[in-house]
Design a protein around this motif. Structure first.
Motif, PDB file in Angstrom:
ATOM      1  N   PHE A   1      32.860  87.783  -7.008  1.00  0.00           N
ATOM      2  CA  PHE A   1      33.005  88.479  -8.283  1.00  0.00           C
ATOM      3  C   PHE A   1      33.853  89.742  -8.147  1.00  0.00           C
ATOM      4  CE2 PHE A   1      29.406  85.847  -9.684  1.00  0.00           C
ATOM      5  CZ  PHE A   1      29.906  85.420 -10.899  1.00  0.00           C
ATOM      6  N   ALA A   2      33.725  90.456  -7.036  1.00  0.00           N
ATOM      7  CA  ALA A   2      34.542  91.652  -6.817  1.00  0.00           C
ATOM      8  C   ALA A   2      36.021  91.286  -6.722  1.00  0.00           C
ATOM      9  CB  ALA A   2      34.079  92.381  -5.556  1.00  0.00           C
ATOM     10  N   LEU A   3      36.331  90.199  -6.006  1.00  0.00           N
ATOM     11  CA  LEU A   3      37.721  89.751  -5.918  1.00  0.00           C
ATOM     12  C   LEU A   3      38.274  89.350  -7.277  1.00  0.00           C
ATOM     13  CD1 LEU A   3      37.719  87.645  -2.641  1.00  0.00           C
ATOM     14  CD2 LEU A   3      39.107  89.668  -3.108  1.00  0.00           C
ATOM     15  N   LEU A   4      37.472  88.621  -8.047  1.00  0.00           N
ATOM     16  CA  LEU A   4      37.928  88.209  -9.374  1.00  0.00           C
ATOM     17  C   LEU A   4      38.157  89.423 -10.262  1.00  0.00           C
ATOM     18  CD1 LEU A   4      35.703  85.068  -9.919  1.00  0.00           C
ATOM     19  CD2 LEU A   4      38.174  85.120  -9.561  1.00  0.00           C
ATOM     20  N   ALA A   5      37.282  90.402 -10.190  1.00  0.00           N
ATOM     21  CA  ALA A   5      37.455  91.615 -10.992  1.00  0.00           C
ATOM     22  C   ALA A   5      38.736  92.343 -10.600  1.00  0.00           C
ATOM     23  CB  ALA A   5      36.244  92.534 -10.822  1.00  0.00           C
ATOM     24  N   ALA A   6      39.004  92.437  -9.298  1.00  0.00           N
ATOM     25  CA  ALA A   6      40.228  93.104  -8.834  1.00  0.00           C
ATOM     26  C   ALA A   6      41.468  92.356  -9.296  1.00  0.00           C
ATOM     27  CB  ALA A   6      40.209  93.209  -7.310  1.00  0.00           C
ATOM     28  N   VAL A   7      41.403  91.042  -9.245  1.00  0.00           N
ATOM     29  CA  VAL A   7      42.532  90.210  -9.673  1.00  0.00           C
ATOM     30  C   VAL A   7      42.790  90.402 -11.161  1.00  0.00           C
ATOM     31  CG1 VAL A   7      43.210  87.810 -10.109  1.00  0.00           C
ATOM     32  CG2 VAL A   7      42.336  88.488  -7.883  1.00  0.00           C
ATOM     33  N   LEU A   8      41.745  90.371 -11.954  1.00  0.00           N
ATOM     34  CA  LEU A   8      41.911  90.528 -13.396  1.00  0.00           C
ATOM     35  C   LEU A   8      42.434  91.920 -13.734  1.00  0.00           C
ATOM     36  CD1 LEU A   8      38.718  88.669 -14.611  1.00  0.00           C
ATOM     37  CD2 LEU A   8      41.082  87.881 -14.770  1.00  0.00           C
ATOM     38  N   GLN A   9      41.921  92.913 -13.039  1.00  0.00           N
ATOM     39  CA  GLN A   9      42.353  94.279 -13.296  1.00  0.00           C
ATOM     40  C   GLN A   9      43.815  94.485 -12.901  1.00  0.00           C
ATOM     41  OE1 GLN A   9      40.231  97.363 -11.138  1.00  0.00           O
ATOM     42  NE2 GLN A   9      40.289  98.632 -12.977  1.00  0.00           N
ATOM     43  N   ALA A  10      44.218  93.891 -11.796  1.00  0.00           N
ATOM     44  CA  ALA A  10      45.582  94.061 -11.311  1.00  0.00           C
ATOM     45  C   ALA A  10      46.568  93.088 -11.950  1.00  0.00           C
ATOM     46  CB  ALA A  10      45.614  93.897  -9.788  1.00  0.00           C
ATOM     47  N   GLY A  11      46.046  92.057 -12.604  1.00  0.00           N
ATOM     48  CA  GLY A  11      46.913  91.069 -13.235  1.00  0.00           C
ATOM     49  C   GLY A  11      47.642  90.185 -12.253  1.00  0.00           C
ATOM     50  N   ARG A  12      46.978  89.811 -11.157  1.00  0.00           N
ATOM     51  CA  ARG A  12      47.610  88.947 -10.152  1.00  0.00           C
ATOM     52  C   ARG A  12      46.649  87.844  -9.745  1.00  0.00           C
ATOM     53  NH1 ARG A  12      47.082  93.725  -5.847  1.00  0.00           N
ATOM     54  NH2 ARG A  12      44.911  93.398  -5.433  1.00  0.00           N
ATOM     55  N   THR A  13      47.154  86.899  -8.985  1.00  0.00           N
ATOM     56  CA  THR A  13      46.304  85.812  -8.523  1.00  0.00           C
ATOM     57  C   THR A  13      45.814  86.111  -7.111  1.00  0.00           C
ATOM     58  OG1 THR A  13      48.196  84.568  -7.752  1.00  0.00           O
ATOM     59  CG2 THR A  13      47.407  84.063  -9.958  1.00  0.00           C
TER      60      THR A  13
ATOM     61  N   ALA B   1      45.024  84.080  -4.518  1.00  0.00           N
ATOM     62  CA  ALA B   1      45.134  83.050  -3.488  1.00  0.00           C
ATOM     63  C   ALA B   1      45.385  83.624  -2.099  1.00  0.00           C
ATOM     64  CB  ALA B   1      46.232  82.066  -3.858  1.00  0.00           C
ATOM     65  N   ALA B   2      46.272  84.578  -1.981  1.00  0.00           N
ATOM     66  CA  ALA B   2      46.614  85.121  -0.664  1.00  0.00           C
ATOM     67  C   ALA B   2      45.589  86.126  -0.157  1.00  0.00           C
ATOM     68  CB  ALA B   2      47.983  85.783  -0.724  1.00  0.00           C
ATOM     69  N   MET B   3      44.814  86.732  -1.045  1.00  0.00           N
ATOM     70  CA  MET B   3      43.911  87.787  -0.616  1.00  0.00           C
ATOM     71  C   MET B   3      42.461  87.355  -0.505  1.00  0.00           C
ATOM     72  SD  MET B   3      43.908  90.158  -4.013  1.00  0.00           S
ATOM     73  CE  MET B   3      42.256  90.530  -4.542  1.00  0.00           C
ATOM     74  N   ALA B   4      42.124  86.139  -0.929  1.00  0.00           N
ATOM     75  CA  ALA B   4      40.735  85.711  -0.953  1.00  0.00           C
ATOM     76  C   ALA B   4      40.238  85.276   0.413  1.00  0.00           C
ATOM     77  CB  ALA B   4      40.567  84.564  -1.949  1.00  0.00           C
ATOM     78  N   PRO B   5      39.095  85.798   0.830  1.00  0.00           N
ATOM     79  CA  PRO B   5      38.509  85.340   2.087  1.00  0.00           C
ATOM     80  C   PRO B   5      37.849  83.981   1.890  1.00  0.00           C
ATOM     81  CG  PRO B   5      37.038  86.880   1.027  1.00  0.00           C
ATOM     82  CD  PRO B   5      38.296  86.819   0.192  1.00  0.00           C
ATOM     83  N   ASP B   6      37.464  83.341   2.973  1.00  0.00           N
ATOM     84  CA  ASP B   6      36.719  82.093   2.879  1.00  0.00           C
ATOM     85  C   ASP B   6      35.297  82.442   2.479  1.00  0.00           C
ATOM     86  OD1 ASP B   6      35.464  79.693   3.086  1.00  0.00           O
ATOM     87  OD2 ASP B   6      36.007  79.324   5.165  1.00  0.00           O
TER      88      ASP B   6
END
Length: 91
Positions: A66-78, A80-85
């Protein structure tokens, strides 16, 4: 427009679902939503719903997702490259 895949077994599963969904939306409406990320399958989510507690506080993997998704939405980017397993850890 974006899509978030929920209850995915792992990143590859989520990306496969996202690709199939993108193909369907392209066929139907002529555009595909951007893949924003996924939330892994975890029993802790079901348990949190049953217990009326926040899932993000009961399972570190879910909190990270959820933290990654929030950061992605806030930054307006995808992500894929920053998500951990997110499939490693407890359920």
């Amino acid at each position: 427009m974006g899509q978030i895949v929920t209850f995915a077994d792992d990143a590859a599963d989520a990306e496969s679902v996202a690709e199939r969904f993108a193909q369907v939306t392209t066929d139907l409406i002529g555009q595909a939503p951007a893949y924003l990320g996924y939330v892994p399958f975890a029993q802790s989510i079901r348990r949190s719903v049953r217990e009326q507690r926040l899932a993000v506080t009961s399972d570190a993997r879910i909190g990270t997702a959820f933290a990654l998704l929030a950061a992605v939405l806030q930054a307006g980017r995808t992500p894929a490259a920053m998500a951990p397993d997110l499939t490693r850890g407890s359920n």
